[in-house]
Design an enzyme around this catalytic site. Sequence first.
Site, mmCIF file in Angstrom:
data_model
loop_
_atom_site.group_PDB
_atom_site.id
_atom_site.type_symbol
_atom_site.label_atom_id
_atom_site.label_comp_id
_atom_site.label_asym_id
_atom_site.label_seq_id
_atom_site.Cartn_x
_atom_site.Cartn_y
_atom_site.Cartn_z
ATOM 1 N NE ARG A 66 25.577 24.068 -1.668
ATOM 2 C CZ ARG A 66 25.749 24.420 -2.910
ATOM 3 N NH1 ARG A 66 26.016 25.829 -3.324
ATOM 4 N NH2 ARG A 66 25.289 23.565 -3.949
ATOM 5 C CG HIS A 70 29.762 21.468 -1.669
ATOM 6 N ND1 HIS A 70 29.296 22.011 -2.875
ATOM 7 C CD2 HIS A 70 28.654 21.050 -1.264
ATOM 8 C CE1 HIS A 70 28.049 21.846 -3.240
ATOM 9 N NE2 HIS A 70 27.771 21.053 -2.022
ATOM 10 C CG HIS A 197 19.216 22.530 2.426
ATOM 11 N ND1 HIS A 197 18.846 21.671 1.430
ATOM 12 C CD2 HIS A 197 20.600 22.599 2.173
ATOM 13 C CE1 HIS A 197 20.009 21.465 0.739
ATOM 14 N NE2 HIS A 197 20.896 21.942 1.058
HETATM 15 C C1 HEM Z 1 20.964 16.035 1.132
HETATM 16 C C2 HEM Z 1 21.474 16.227 0.036
HETATM 17 C C3 HEM Z 1 22.108 17.683 -0.458
HETATM 18 C C4 HEM Z 1 21.508 18.328 -1.541
HETATM 19 C C5 HEM Z 1 20.756 17.665 -2.801
HETATM 20 C C6 HEM Z 1 21.812 19.753 -1.673
HETATM 21 C C7 HEM Z 1 21.558 20.465 -2.591
HETATM 22 C C8 HEM Z 1 21.862 22.032 -2.397
HETATM 23 C C9 HEM Z 1 21.495 22.694 -3.572
HETATM 24 C C10 HEM Z 1 21.155 22.332 -4.972
HETATM 25 C C11 HEM Z 1 21.638 24.080 -3.008
HETATM 26 C C12 HEM Z 1 21.487 25.495 -3.966
HETATM 27 C C13 HEM Z 1 22.756 25.700 -4.800
HETATM 28 C C14 HEM Z 1 22.677 26.908 -5.486
HETATM 29 O O1 HEM Z 1 21.540 27.065 -6.095
HETATM 30 O O2 HEM Z 1 23.375 27.409 -5.968
HETATM 31 C C15 HEM Z 1 22.166 23.956 -1.683
HETATM 32 C C16 HEM Z 1 22.485 25.347 -0.958
HETATM 33 C C17 HEM Z 1 22.976 24.936 0.252
HETATM 34 N N1 HEM Z 1 23.415 23.682 0.972
HETATM 35 FE FE1 HEM Z 1 22.804 21.676 0.267
HETATM 36 N N2 HEM Z 1 22.403 20.050 -0.561
HETATM 37 C C18 HEM Z 1 22.702 18.835 0.359
HETATM 38 C C19 HEM Z 1 23.030 18.854 1.494
HETATM 39 C C20 HEM Z 1 23.632 19.553 2.138
HETATM 40 C C21 HEM Z 1 24.401 19.655 3.354
HETATM 41 C C22 HEM Z 1 24.688 18.089 4.150
HETATM 42 C C23 HEM Z 1 25.038 20.663 3.988
HETATM 43 C C24 HEM Z 1 25.705 21.147 5.105
HETATM 44 C C25 HEM Z 1 25.955 20.242 6.127
HETATM 45 C C26 HEM Z 1 24.272 21.710 3.140
HETATM 46 C C27 HEM Z 1 24.309 23.014 2.927
HETATM 47 C C28 HEM Z 1 23.760 23.941 2.187
HETATM 48 C C29 HEM Z 1 23.645 25.308 2.436
HETATM 49 C C30 HEM Z 1 24.054 26.034 3.843
HETATM 50 C C31 HEM Z 1 23.124 25.921 1.465
HETATM 51 C C32 HEM Z 1 22.877 27.520 1.073
HETATM 52 C C33 HEM Z 1 24.115 28.217 0.697
HETATM 53 C C34 HEM Z 1 24.008 29.593 0.281
HETATM 54 O O3 HEM Z 1 23.071 30.144 0.504
HETATM 55 O O4 HEM Z 1 25.333 29.910 -0.267
HETATM 56 N N3 HEM Z 1 23.530 21.015 2.011
HETATM 57 N N4 HEM Z 1 22.106 22.552 -1.413
#
Ligand code: HEM
Length: 321
Positions: A66, A70, A197
């Site tokens: 992530r 970002h 995700h």
């Molecule tokens: C499509 C639009 C996306 C939205 C709206 C989104 C939103 C989010 C949100 C809200 C979280 C939880 C954050 C928290 O509660 O602290 C999250 C976690 C995460 N996102 Fe996304 N995300 C998107 C796309 C992506 C993309 C493109 C990637 C990587 C290629 C990604 C990788 C991750 C990962 C791996 C987590 C878990 C992180 C952890 O456990 O520390 N996301 N995302």
Amino acid sequence: MALSTFLSLFKLSTFLLCLLILSGTTSGQLSANFYARTCPNFRSIITRAVNTAVSNEARMGASLLRLHFHDCFVNGCDGSVLLDDTANFTGEKTAGPNSNSIRGFNVIDTIKTQLESQCPGVVSCADILSTAARDSVVALGGPSWNVVFGRRDSTTASLSAANSNLPGPGSSLSALISSFSNKGFTANEMVALSGAHTIGQARCTTFRNRIYNENNINASFATSVRRNCPSSGGDNNLSPLDSTPVTFDNRYFSDLINQRGLLHSDQELFNGGSADAQVRTYSSNPATFSRDFASAMVKMGNLSPLTGSSGQVRTNCRRTN
Ligand code: HEM
Ligand SMILES: *[C@@H]1O[C@H](CO)[C@@H](O)[C@H](O)[C@H]1NC(C)=O
Ligand SMILES: *[C@@H]1O[C@H](CO)[C@@H](O)[C@H](O)[C@H]1NC(C)=O
């Protein structure tokens, strides 16, 4: 044909062939062998540190993936997400999508310290992020892809770009499509990248509205997620983003088909709209998902890098030199 014409055609085609071979390993000014002479062991240093971090805490693989996303979506893959606030600028760490949420900085610091002792001032923080993201996915059982190198680090960060460029969990399908389209991605690539995700966790505050107020959610799933996410309070309580959160597989997509998407934005990909067919394909064909995810990650890693003499190679990823 005269011999001389034949020979010059032969030379020309040899030249073109060389160009073709070279272009297979370079992208813009990034290249596979960028550190071959200056830091030949950098990849094994990064891979070893990522594997150690992920074996200590599997979720770290998700967090590192992530961080790269970002970084790249905010003024390109330039390490800007890693900068702490200074007297002169407010960094990206306190932006809405990042605050109290992005993590993994200590792992990046550890890697940077090891690289600085082997090859001072050589490997950029942006290249560390792109390599660590790939190694994280591999460590959790996902596909691999070739990372090219030579990104340089920014000397500034943008809180406002972080707030406006990163999609939020309440996004509609059309908002997701346009947010990725702003960065040059197709709707299909957006769906593939959302498959990230398949690993990691989210905080109660990002999915509370979905589990209490939405109808396109499996009732027993909603009941079980509510147990750790009360209707008020517990904002930072975590729930897994899919049913196998430490395995990079295609389960995220079958969960969506079962109305078990955790975020509103996740379930938007399978809610009777234009992405449904692709979600079905990925849920029944893991190899197709792996292939599409890997190639979209290569594309993400190429978002407007600083190259040549732009930017710098930070010696500490948290601050400019
Ligand atoms: C499509 C639009 C996306 C939205 C709206 C989104 C939103 C989010 C949100 C809200 C979280 C939880 C954050 C928290 O509660 O602290 C999250 C976690 C995460 N996102 Fe996304 N995300 C998107 C796309 C992506 C993309 C493109 C990637 C990587 C290629 C990604 C990788 C991750 C990962 C791996 C987590 C878990 C992180 C952890 O456990 O520390 N996301 N995302
Ligand atoms: C802020 O900018 C000034 C002037 O450009 C510079 O002298 C100073 O070192 C900077 N401070 C930090 C913390 O980067
Ligand atoms: C919700 O999931 C459970 C399995 O955990 C299943 O038995 C049930 O049929 C699902 N409900 C609906 C409405 O699909």
